[in-house]
Design a protein around this motif. Structure first.
Motif, PDB file in Angstrom:
ATOM      1  N   SER A   3      34.773  33.009  53.896  1.00 46.35           N
ATOM      2  CA  SER A   3      34.653  34.464  53.793  1.00 46.35           C
ATOM      3  C   SER A   3      33.509  34.843  52.867  1.00 46.35           C
ATOM      4  O   SER A   3      33.120  34.077  51.975  1.00 46.35           O
ATOM      5  CB  SER A   3      35.961  35.064  53.276  1.00 46.35           C
ATOM      6  OG  SER A   3      36.212  34.637  51.950  1.00 46.35           O
ATOM      7  N   PRO A   5      33.501  37.226  50.465  1.00 48.46           N
ATOM      8  CA  PRO A   5      33.920  37.300  49.055  1.00 48.46           C
ATOM      9  C   PRO A   5      33.956  35.933  48.370  1.00 48.46           C
ATOM     10  O   PRO A   5      33.646  35.828  47.181  1.00 48.46           O
ATOM     11  CB  PRO A   5      35.325  37.915  49.131  1.00 48.46           C
ATOM     12  CG  PRO A   5      35.313  38.705  50.387  1.00 48.46           C
ATOM     13  CD  PRO A   5      34.461  37.910  51.350  1.00 48.46           C
ATOM     14  N   TYR A   8      30.392  35.086  47.462  1.00 50.29           N
ATOM     15  CA  TYR A   8      29.993  35.861  46.295  1.00 50.29           C
ATOM     16  C   TYR A   8      30.633  35.298  45.020  1.00 50.29           C
ATOM     17  O   TYR A   8      29.989  35.246  43.957  1.00 50.29           O
ATOM     18  CB  TYR A   8      30.398  37.327  46.464  1.00 50.29           C
ATOM     19  CG  TYR A   8      29.588  38.077  47.497  1.00 50.29           C
ATOM     20  CD1 TYR A   8      28.261  37.747  47.743  1.00 50.29           C
ATOM     21  CD2 TYR A   8      30.161  39.107  48.230  1.00 50.29           C
ATOM     22  CE1 TYR A   8      27.518  38.439  48.687  1.00 50.29           C
ATOM     23  CE2 TYR A   8      29.422  39.806  49.181  1.00 50.29           C
ATOM     24  CZ  TYR A   8      28.100  39.463  49.409  1.00 50.29           C
ATOM     25  OH  TYR A   8      27.373  40.152  50.341  1.00 50.29           O
ATOM     26  N   THR A   9      31.885  34.899  45.121  1.00 47.45           N
ATOM     27  CA  THR A   9      32.587  34.348  43.956  1.00 47.45           C
ATOM     28  C   THR A   9      31.931  33.053  43.492  1.00 47.45           C
ATOM     29  O   THR A   9      31.695  32.849  42.294  1.00 47.45           O
ATOM     30  CB  THR A   9      34.071  34.087  44.295  1.00 47.45           C
ATOM     31  OG1 THR A   9      34.703  35.316  44.675  1.00 47.45           O
ATOM     32  CG2 THR A   9      34.800  33.496  43.102  1.00 47.45           C
ATOM     33  N   VAL A  52      32.857  41.529  44.480  1.00 46.53           N
ATOM     34  CA  VAL A  52      34.160  40.929  44.810  1.00 46.53           C
ATOM     35  C   VAL A  52      35.294  41.830  44.345  1.00 46.53           C
ATOM     36  O   VAL A  52      36.259  42.081  45.078  1.00 46.53           O
ATOM     37  CB  VAL A  52      34.289  39.527  44.166  1.00 46.53           C
ATOM     38  CG1 VAL A  52      35.677  38.944  44.419  1.00 46.53           C
ATOM     39  CG2 VAL A  52      33.214  38.592  44.700  1.00 46.53           C
ATOM     40  N   GLN A  55      35.822  45.076  46.507  1.00 45.11           N
ATOM     41  CA  GLN A  55      36.513  44.887  47.777  1.00 45.11           C
ATOM     42  C   GLN A  55      38.021  44.769  47.600  1.00 45.11           C
ATOM     43  O   GLN A  55      38.787  45.166  48.477  1.00 45.11           O
ATOM     44  CB  GLN A  55      35.963  43.640  48.484  1.00 45.11           C
ATOM     45  CG  GLN A  55      34.512  43.800  48.928  1.00 45.11           C
ATOM     46  CD  GLN A  55      33.976  42.572  49.632  1.00 45.11           C
ATOM     47  OE1 GLN A  55      34.559  41.479  49.562  1.00 45.11           O
ATOM     48  NE2 GLN A  55      32.854  42.723  50.321  1.00 45.11           N
ATOM     49  N   ASP A  56      38.446  44.214  46.467  1.00 44.29           N
ATOM     50  CA  ASP A  56      39.876  44.055  46.209  1.00 44.29           C
ATOM     51  C   ASP A  56      40.499  45.296  45.571  1.00 44.29           C
ATOM     52  O   ASP A  56      41.665  45.618  45.820  1.00 44.29           O
ATOM     53  CB  ASP A  56      40.122  42.852  45.287  1.00 44.29           C
ATOM     54  CG  ASP A  56      39.944  41.532  46.010  1.00 44.29           C
ATOM     55  OD1 ASP A  56      40.101  41.518  47.244  1.00 44.29           O
ATOM     56  OD2 ASP A  56      39.641  40.527  45.350  1.00 44.29           O
ATOM     57  N   ASN A  69      43.621  42.005  39.555  1.00 43.40           N
ATOM     58  CA  ASN A  69      42.438  42.859  39.662  1.00 43.40           C
ATOM     59  C   ASN A  69      42.078  43.438  38.299  1.00 43.40           C
ATOM     60  O   ASN A  69      40.900  43.521  37.933  1.00 43.40           O
ATOM     61  CB  ASN A  69      42.685  43.998  40.652  1.00 43.40           C
ATOM     62  CG  ASN A  69      42.595  43.547  42.094  1.00 43.40           C
ATOM     63  OD1 ASN A  69      42.009  42.509  42.402  1.00 43.40           O
ATOM     64  ND2 ASN A  69      43.168  44.319  42.998  1.00 43.40           N
ATOM     65  N   PHE A 110      40.161  36.835  42.341  1.00 42.23           N
ATOM     66  CA  PHE A 110      39.897  36.471  43.734  1.00 42.23           C
ATOM     67  C   PHE A 110      41.069  35.701  44.350  1.00 42.23           C
ATOM     68  O   PHE A 110      41.440  35.936  45.503  1.00 42.23           O
ATOM     69  CB  PHE A 110      38.626  35.629  43.812  1.00 42.23           C
ATOM     70  CG  PHE A 110      38.365  35.074  45.191  1.00 42.23           C
ATOM     71  CD1 PHE A 110      37.847  35.882  46.184  1.00 42.23           C
ATOM     72  CD2 PHE A 110      38.651  33.744  45.479  1.00 42.23           C
ATOM     73  CE1 PHE A 110      37.613  35.371  47.464  1.00 42.23           C
ATOM     74  CE2 PHE A 110      38.423  33.231  46.754  1.00 42.23           C
ATOM     75  CZ  PHE A 110      37.905  34.047  47.743  1.00 42.23           C
TER      76      PHE A 110
END
Length: 268
Positions: A3, A5, A8-9, A52, A55-56, A69, A110
């Motif tokens: 994915s 994300p 990115y992580t 990231v 998006q969460d 989060n 994440f």
């Protein structure tokens, strides 16, 4: 399929790791790290971190206040503030604390964040109050960690010991100046958060917020007293450290203590 994300992580963690080891190796060799390189590499990490987190946390239904989060948000904010402070004060070594904290928060956010953790009553003003409260908590947590480092540093210096971590820290006077930078930032943010809270929360008793509000206000008075004492009467050193620790103890007692009682004991 990997994915976006996750990509990115991983890239953010690579940027964080690069910044950490670059800074650490330079400081151990008693060479000042290049501030521009550190700023760019950590800015890349924080930008990916924020993508990231966005998006969460930011959804069509409102802000997702899942605990992981919030951990990711708080840890990223702490590193951002550390980077800002180190841009005008010689405290680059403190990024060695901020970087692992941000990386850990990103990983937990994440990996473990859950959907649909929204505030019961959704409103923009309430979201602003919560975000400001978390920001104030993050800054004052930084100040508390900083005060503990100052206390340990002062103790080691009085013993005339030359441990590695003591040598990495900036001079005590510089650490003290940065402590008050953090306290001013946290005090202003907490003040605005409390004002928003009084306007946005209808019934403190029904929403189980009375004790949290009382502790927050007492903590606000303690920080305000310390700042007045510092600028008017020259309070510093151990007195500043004690006030900082006691103020955050009350703030944490209201925030974490009430959450523990409501969720773990009363099951609310």
């Amino acid at each position: 399929m990997i994915s976006l994300p996750l990509v990115y992580t991983i890239l953010a963690l690579i940027a964080y790791t690069t910044g950490f080891w670059y800074s650490f190796l330079h400081l151990v060799a008693k060479r000042e790290p290049n501030r521009w390189f550190m700023g760019v590499i950590l800015a890349i990490g924080l930008s990916l971190h924020s993508i990231v987190l966005k998006q969460d946390m930011l959804t069509l239904h409102g802000v997702n206040y899942d605990v992981f989060n919030l951990l990711s948000f708080t840890s990223g904010l702490m590193l951002l503030l550390s980077l800002i402070y180190s841009s005008y004060r010689p405290v680059t070594a403190l990024n060695l604390i901020g970087i692992p904290v941000a990386a850990t928060g990103l990983i937990f956010g994440f990996a473990f964040s859950q959907p649909n953790q929204y505030a019961t009553e959704h409103a923009l003003g309430l979201d602003i109050h919560i975000i400001l409260s978390l920001s104030a908590y993050a800054v004052l947590l930084m100040a508390t960690i900083h005060a503990i480092l100052m206390w340990l540093q002062d103790r080691e210096l009085k013993k005339k010991q030359k441990r590695l971590w003591v040598n990495l820290l900036p001079p005590f006077q510089v650490m003290e100046s940065l402590l008050f930078d953090m306290l001013i930032t946290g005090f202003i943010t907490l003040s605005i958060a409390l004002v928003f809270g009084f306007f946005m929360v209808d019934n403190f008793l029904t929403q189980h917020l009375a004790h949290k509000t009382v502790f927050s206000i007492i903590s606000w008075f303690i920080y305000g007293t310390l700042l007045i004492g510092h600028f008017k009467f020259g309070w510093r050193g151990q007195k500043a450290i004690r006030f900082t620790l006691f103020g955050f103890f009350l703030l944490a007692l209201g925030f974490i203590g009430s959450k523990f009682v409501l969720e773990m004991i009363l099951r609310r």
